[in-house]
Scaffold this active site. Structure first.
Site, PDB file in Angstrom:
ATOM      1  N   ASP A  26      65.949 -28.443  -2.975  1.00 39.38           N
ATOM      2  CA  ASP A  26      66.697 -27.424  -2.231  1.00 39.38           C
ATOM      3  C   ASP A  26      66.957 -28.011  -0.846  1.00 39.38           C
ATOM      4  OD1 ASP A  26      67.675 -25.274  -0.822  1.00 39.38           O
ATOM      5  OD2 ASP A  26      65.935 -23.982  -1.104  1.00 39.38           O
ATOM      6  N   LYS A  89      73.802 -29.322   7.277  1.00 37.80           N
ATOM      7  CA  LYS A  89      74.415 -28.819   6.037  1.00 37.80           C
ATOM      8  C   LYS A  89      75.728 -28.096   6.323  1.00 37.80           C
ATOM      9  CE  LYS A  89      73.183 -25.900   2.057  1.00 37.80           C
ATOM     10  NZ  LYS A  89      72.054 -25.174   1.436  1.00 37.80           N
ATOM     11  N   GLU A 189      73.014 -22.577  -5.817  1.00 30.33           N
ATOM     12  CA  GLU A 189      71.733 -21.976  -5.442  1.00 30.33           C
ATOM     13  C   GLU A 189      71.454 -20.667  -6.177  1.00 30.33           C
ATOM     14  OE1 GLU A 189      72.159 -21.924  -1.217  1.00 30.33           O
ATOM     15  OE2 GLU A 189      71.886 -24.086  -1.040  1.00 30.33           O
ATOM     16  N   ASP A 213      70.822 -13.855  -0.558  1.00 34.72           N
ATOM     17  CA  ASP A 213      70.161 -15.031   0.024  1.00 34.72           C
ATOM     18  C   ASP A 213      70.300 -14.995   1.548  1.00 34.72           C
ATOM     19  OD1 ASP A 213      69.280 -17.525   0.840  1.00 34.72           O
ATOM     20  OD2 ASP A 213      70.362 -18.642  -0.688  1.00 34.72           O
TER      21      ASP A 213
END
Length: 618
Positions: A26, A89, A189, A213
C-alpha cells in the site's frame, strides 16, 4: 505451460517451479506499508520494534547526499522542509500544469517547465521525478520485508486509488521497477479492501460495496460491484486535499483562537508540537469524552462534543462525496450491501455514526483501517503466486508493448501483465514543421530504450496534412486479441488518414527468453532510468530552445537590446548543457531560462493584445 522463476539475487532464471512469496504494498500519500501471505493468511510487516507497520511516506535528502525515509525523514519536515519531500503520491503521473494551483501546499520546490511534461522536484541542484522519489519509499518497504523474512523478494502487487489514470498507474509501476520490484499488478485500493474482507469469495450473489477511505491527507469513496469474482468500479468521488490532517488543523485553529496562541505559532518548534498535541487529542477523543494536556505554559483542553462540532463541516463534505458517487453509479443507499472503512481517520466515532445514518447499516471496520488495503494487496499477490485457487485469473500479456519515440525511447502503450483481450490508444503529434509522414516502430520488452528491446515491426503513416510541429493529432491504437495477435493502427484525427499492421507479439520467443528479458530490465532499471531522464531532459530542452528562438524572432522589437542579449545568453547556456550528459545541469539551465523569460512573455502577450484591440470598442 511451465512457470519460469526469476532469481534477482543470483541474476539467473530458475527453470524449476518453485513456490514464491509475492508481496502486497500500500503506497500511501501519508503512510505506506507492506504485507504478505503466510500459510494463507495475510499479515503486515512491522518495524524492528515489532509495533508499527506504517512507514511515513516522507523522503529527506541530507547534506551529504544520503537519503532518509520514514520516521527519520518525517522529523525533518519542520527543520529542513526544502529538502524533505512528502505527499509525492499526489504528483505521480502529473505535469506542472496539473498541480499549478496546488503548488503552495508543498514545502519543497516544484519546477515549472511551461509545458505538459511530467513534474520535477528540485532539491538543491538535483532534479527528481515523483517516480524516483516513490522508488525510495518502495526500496525501504522492500528492505523491511526482506529483513523480516531473511530472504530476497522481487515481485509485488501495488495498490493505487481507483481514480488514478493510466499515466499515474504506469508511473507507479516504473517506481516499483526502479526499486528492484517486478510489479505484477496494479490493484485499486477499494478492490483490495473488499478482497481483505473476503467479499469476493461469496460467489452465490452479486454484492454492491461502498468503500469510504479517509487517510491522512486524502479522502475518496468508491462504489464497487462484485460478481463471480469480478470487481467493477461503478463510480468514485472524493477530495485529494481533505484528510486526517485537516481534522487536526481545526483543533489547532480552535486552540489558537481560544488560548491566543498566534504569537507562539510563529515558532516552528511550537507549531509542530501543537500539531502533535492536536493529533493526540483526535485519537484520545475517539475513545474518551475529554482531552487535557499541557504545552509549555498552556493547558490544552477539548471535549468530545466540541471536537465533533469542529469537524462536522469536514465530515459533511465527505458525505456529499458519498452522495455524488451514488448518483454517478445510479444507486440508492438501500442498494449498498456493505460499507467498508479504510484509513486511520475513520476511527473517529462521529464518522461511523454519520455513515450509519446515511446508508442505514453499520459500517464494517473489523479489520485495522490502516492495514486493510495492504492486506488485500497481499491476498491478490497470493492468488498470483498460485497459492489461492478461489479466484480465476484472466490471460495476460507477458511483456510490454510500445512504440519508439524521439531519442530512441520506448513508450509503453500496453504494459506487461495487461489482461487480454485489450484495446489501448494514445495520442501523439509531429516534432517537425510540415511533417507529412510518421514512422511507427513497434517493440516488445521492458527496457527504456528501444535498442534494448525486441522489434516486432514498423509501418509509415503517410499523407499527414502539413502543419506546424505539435498541431497534428495522431492516435496510435494497440488492439490485442484473445489469441495474442496484435493490431496496431495509426490515424491522423484531423484528416482521418490511417494505416495499420498485424503482429503476433509472442512469435518465436520462449518462456525462458521472456523471463531473461524481464530479468535484464530489472538488473538495468537504474541505468535505464538515468538514460531515459537524460534523453527526456534533452528532448524537452530542445523544444524550449526552438520555442525561445521563435519567441525572439516574433517579439524582439518589444524588448531592449540588453533583454534580448540576456535571453540569447540563457538559450546558449541551455544549448551547451544539452550537449553534455548531466540531466540536472540541463534542467537547471532550462529552469533559469524559463524564470527569466516568463515576465518577458507576459509583457509580449499584453503588448500583442493591446495592438490587436487598437481601434476596437468593447
Amino acid at each position: 505451460m511451465a512457470k519460469i522463476g526469476i532469481n534477482l539475487s543470483e541474476g539467473k532464471v530458475n527453470k524449476e517451479e518453485k513456490k514464491e512469496i509475492i508481496i502486497g504494498i500500500d503506497l500511501g500519500t501519508t503512510n505506506s506499508l507492506v504485507a504478505y501471505s503466510k500459510d494463507g493468511n495475510p499479515i503486515t510487516v512491522k518495524g524492528k520494534d515489532g509495533k508499527n507497520s506504517l512507514i511515513p511516506s516522507v523522503i529527506h535528502f541530507k547534506s551529504d547526499k544520503t537519503v532518509l525515509v520514514g520516521d527519520e525523514a518525517k522529523e525533518k519536515l519542520i527543520t529542513d522542509p526544502e529538502n524533505t519531500i512528502y505527499s509525492v503520491k499526489r504528483l505521480m503521473g502529473k505535469s506542472f500544469n496539473d498541480v499549478d494551483n496546488q503548488k503552495d501546499y508543498f514545502g519543497y520546490r516544484i519546477i515549472d517547465t511551461d509545458d505538459d511534461s511530467l513534474v520535477k522536484i528540485r532539491v538543491e541542484d538535483k532534479f527528481y521525478s515523483p517516480i524516483e522519489l516513490s522508488a525510495q519509499i518502495l526500496k525501504t518497504l522492500k528492505k523491511r520485508i526482506e529483513e523480516n523474512l531473511e530472504n530476497s523478494v522481487s515481485k509485488a502487487v501495488i495498490t493505487v486509488p481507483a481514480y488514478f489514470n493510466d499515466a499515474q498507474r504506469q508511473a507507479t509501476k516504473d517506481a516499483g521497477k526502479l526499486a528492484g520490484l517486478d510489479v505484477l499488478r496494479i490493484v485499486n485500493e477499494p478492490t483490495a479492501a473488499a478482497l481483505a474482507y473476503g467479499l469476493s469469495l461469496d460467489q452465490n450473489d452479486g454484492q454492491t460495496v461502498a468503500v469510504y477511505d479517509l487517510g491522512g491527507g486524502t479522502f475518496d469513496v468508491s462504489v464497487l460491484r462484485i460478481e463471480n469474482g469480478i470487481f467493477e468500479v461503478l463510480s468514485t468521488n472524493g477530495n485529494t486535499f481533505l484528510g486526517g490532517d485537516d481534522l487536526d488543523r481545526v483543533i489547532i485553529d480552535h486552540w489558537s483562537s481560544l488560548y491566543k496562541l498566534e504569537d507562539q505559532l510563529a515558532d516552528a518548534n511550537f507549531k509542530q508540537a501543537l500539531r502533535l498535541k492536536a493529533e493526540l487529542a483526535k485519537k484520545t477523543l475517539s475513545k474518551q469524552e475529554t482531552f487535557k494536556d499541557t504545552l509549555n505554559n498552556f493547558t490544552l483542553e477539548l471535549s468530545k462534543d466540541t471536537f465533533e462540532v469542529l469537524i462536522n463541516p469536514l465530515i459533511e463534505e465527505t458525505l456529499n462525496c458519498c452522495n455524488a458517487a451514488l448518483k454517478d453509479a445510479k444507486l440508492s443507499t438501500a442498494e449498498i450491501d456493505h460499507v467498508l472503512l479504510v484509513g486511520g481517520s475513520t476511527r473517529v466515532p462521529l464518522i461511523k455514526e454519520k455513515l450509519q445514518s446515511l446508508f442505514g447499516k453499520v459500517p464494517n471496520d473489523t479489520l485495522d483501517p490502516d492495514e486493510v488495503v495492504a492486506l488485500g494487496a497481499a491476498i491478490q499477490a497470493d492468488i498470483l503466486a498460485g497459492n489461492n485457487r478461489e479466484m480465476l485469473l484472466l490471460d495476460i500479456t507477458p511483456l510490454s508493448l510500445g512504440i519508439e519515440t524521439v531519442g530512441g525511447l520506448m513508450d509503453v502503450i500496453l504494459p506487461r501483465n495487461s489482461k487480454i483481450p485489450s484495446s489501448v490508444g494514445r495520442n501523439y503529434t509531429t516534432s517537425i514543421d510540415g511533417q507529412k509522414n510518421l514512422k511507427v516502430a513497434v517493440y516488445q520488452g521492458e527496457r527504456d530504450l528501444v535498442k534494448d528491446n525486441r522489434k516486432l515491426g514498423e509501418f509509415i503513416l503517410t499523407d499527414i496534412p502539413p502543419m506546424p510541429a505539435g498541431i497534428p493529432k495522431i492516435e496510435i491504437q494497440f488492439l490485442l486479441d484473445a489469441d495474442g495477435i496484435l493490431k496496431v493502427k495509426a490515424k491522423e484525427l484531423r484528416s482521418e488518414q490511417e494505416t495499420e499492421i498485424r503482429i503476433k507479439p509472442s512469435y518465436g520467443i520462449s518462456e525462458e527468453e521472456m523471463a531473461l528479458m524481464l530479468l535484464d530490465s530489472m538488473k538495468n532499471a537504474e541505468a535505464d532510468m538515468a538514460q531515459r531522464v537524460l534523453l527526456e531532459a534533452r528532448n524537452e530542452a530542445n523544444s524550449v530552445i526552438l520555442a525561445s528562438a521563435k519567441f525572439i524572432e516574433q517579439n524582439a522589437a518589444i524588448f531592449s537590446e540588453v533583454e534580448v542579449k540576456d535571453l540569447k545568453s540563457y538559450i546558449q547556456k541551455l544549448k551547451e548543457a544539452v550537449e553534455g550528459t548531466d540531466k540536472d545541469l540541463i534542467n537547471k539551465a532550462m529552469d533559469e531560462l524559463n524564470t527569466f523569460s516568463r515576465p518577458l512573455a507576459e509583457r509580449a502577450m499584453d503588448h500583442n493584445i493591446s495592438e490587436a484591440m487598437k481601434g476596437k470598442k468593447l
